[in-house]
Design an enzyme around this catalytic site. Structure first.
Site, short mmCIF file in Angstrom:
data_model
loop_
_atom_site.label_atom_id
_atom_site.label_comp_id
_atom_site.label_asym_id
_atom_site.label_seq_id
_atom_site.Cartn_x
_atom_site.Cartn_y
_atom_site.Cartn_z
CG ASN A 9 -25.06 -27.48 73.15
OD1 ASN A 9 -25.90 -28.34 73.38
ND2 ASN A 9 -24.55 -27.27 71.95
CD1 TRP A 10 -25.15 -29.56 79.72
CD2 TRP A 10 -26.69 -31.03 80.44
NE1 TRP A 10 -25.37 -29.32 81.05
CE2 TRP A 10 -26.31 -30.19 81.53
CE3 TRP A 10 -27.65 -32.01 80.67
CZ2 TRP A 10 -26.86 -30.33 82.81
CZ3 TRP A 10 -28.19 -32.16 81.94
CH2 TRP A 10 -27.80 -31.33 83.00
CE LYS A 11 -21.77 -29.47 71.55
NZ LYS A 11 -20.61 -29.41 70.68
CG HIS A 97 -24.88 -26.56 67.57
ND1 HIS A 97 -23.98 -27.43 67.01
CD2 HIS A 97 -24.29 -26.03 68.66
CE1 HIS A 97 -22.88 -27.42 67.76
NE2 HIS A 97 -23.04 -26.60 68.77
CD GLU A 99 -22.20 -30.53 67.61
OE1 GLU A 99 -23.18 -30.75 68.35
OE2 GLU A 99 -21.07 -30.23 68.05
CD GLU A 169 -21.51 -22.68 69.24
OE1 GLU A 169 -21.19 -22.84 70.41
OE2 GLU A 169 -22.14 -23.52 68.59
N GLY A 175 -15.33 -28.26 70.10
CA GLY A 175 -14.93 -29.59 70.56
C GLY A 175 -13.51 -29.97 70.17
CB SER A 215 -12.52 -24.94 72.76
OG SER A 215 -12.62 -26.05 71.89
N GLY A 236 -19.99 -26.22 75.32
CA GLY A 236 -20.27 -27.65 75.18
C GLY A 236 -19.56 -28.44 76.25
N GLY A 237 -18.43 -29.03 75.90
CA GLY A 237 -17.68 -29.94 76.77
C GLY A 237 -17.56 -29.46 78.21
P1 PGA Z 1 -17.46 -26.96 72.87
O1 PGA Z 1 -18.87 -26.89 72.11
O2 PGA Z 1 -17.51 -25.98 74.00
O3 PGA Z 1 -17.34 -28.38 73.34
O4 PGA Z 1 -16.40 -26.58 71.86
C1 PGA Z 1 -19.52 -25.66 71.93
C2 PGA Z 1 -20.81 -25.88 71.17
O5 PGA Z 1 -20.83 -26.72 70.27
O6 PGA Z 1 -21.82 -25.22 71.45
#
Ligand code: PGA
Length: 253
Positions: A9-11, A97, A99, A169, A175, A215, A236-237
């Site tokens: 997930n590149w966001k 998600h 967010e 999640e 994050g 994470s 994500g990251g």
């Molecule tokens: P993260 O994000 O791996 O940076 O914690 C995961 C996500 O939001 O899908």
């Protein structure tokens, strides 16, 4: 056997050149998810087309949208529809998600509409659920996640339920560098599966892939993915680094 998935997930990160470079680096590593395993790339909408072109000749690599609008089409300036992302090569879409729930006020009812549109367009939804820290601290995470699943997914018939991927999640782990322990992930995934089983029966509950997100990195992916109800990760990251993400794909079991 459930499908095992490593989903990036590149966001809202990278420009066009950087996106192409990252995809090329990953493909250059010749990572080949074996049968029953998939690498999925949730890239920003402007990069869906190029990502789909690059993935086309790669077995078990798929492109994913990060969001779609909850209406089919019309006067919604700036929004992107299920049909649009499907028509440029996306095969998956992330729905709900945390967010999006938090910053864009997406409700479970809206998410249920998005799931229906995604399925109608032939997209596989990756439905996200997970509790905030205060709910975890109060020990109410099971009821919280159950409600998200009931309101987001339980209007689906059994056939459609089998097409869904779920991503658990916990918001406190996204994050933050704070990963749920593999035991915490396993407990929740098992709980989600029993919520599905109560409504749809064991066979369907056993067929749904449930990913862990929050994470995930190369150094903890093996341990997380070794849990019996953890079928991969939404990352994500760490997915913005080719070596990290390739190692995470290779950790699928
Ligand atoms: P993260 O994000 O791996 O940076 O914690 C995961 C996500 O939001 O899908």
């Amino acid at each position: 056997m459930r499908t095992k998935i490593a989903a990036a997930n590149w966001k809202m990160n990278l420009n066009f050149q950087q996106a192409k470079d990252l995809l090329d680096q990953i493909l250059a590593s010749h990572v080949h998810p074996g049968p029953g395993k998939k690498a999925v790339f949730a890239v920003p909408s402007p990069f869906l087309r190029i990502a789909a072109k690059k993935m086309k000749s790669q077995d078990n690599h798929h492109v994913c949208a990060q969001n779609i609008h909850h209406k089919k089409s019309g006067a919604y300036t700036g929004e992107v529809s299920a049909e649009m992302v499907r028509s440029v090569g996306a095969e998956y879409v992330i729905i709900g998600h945390s967010e999006r729930r938090e910053y864009f006020q997406e409700t479970n009812a809206m998410l249920a509409e998005k799931i229906n549109l995604a399925l109608e367009s032939g997209l596989t939804p990756i439905f996200c659920c997970g509790e905030p820290l205060q709910i975890r601290e109060a020990g109410e995470q099971d009821a919280f996640v159950k409600k998200q699943i009931e309101e987001g997914l339980f209007n689906l018939n059994a056939m459609d339920m089998m097409k869904i991927v779920i991503a658990y999640e916990p918001i406190w782990a996204i994050g933050t560098g704070k990963t749920a322990t593999s035991l915490q992930a396993q407990e929740m995934h098992k709980g989600i599966r029993s919520v599905l089983a109560a409504k749809y029966g064991n066979e369907i509950a056993d067929s749904v892939s449930i990913l862990y997100g929050g994470s995930v990195k190369a150094s903890n992916a093996n341990e997380l993915f070794s849990q019996p109800d953890v079928d991969g990760g939404l990352v994500g990251g760490a997915s913005l680094n080719a070596d990290e993400f390739v190692a995470i794909i290779n950790a699928l079991q």
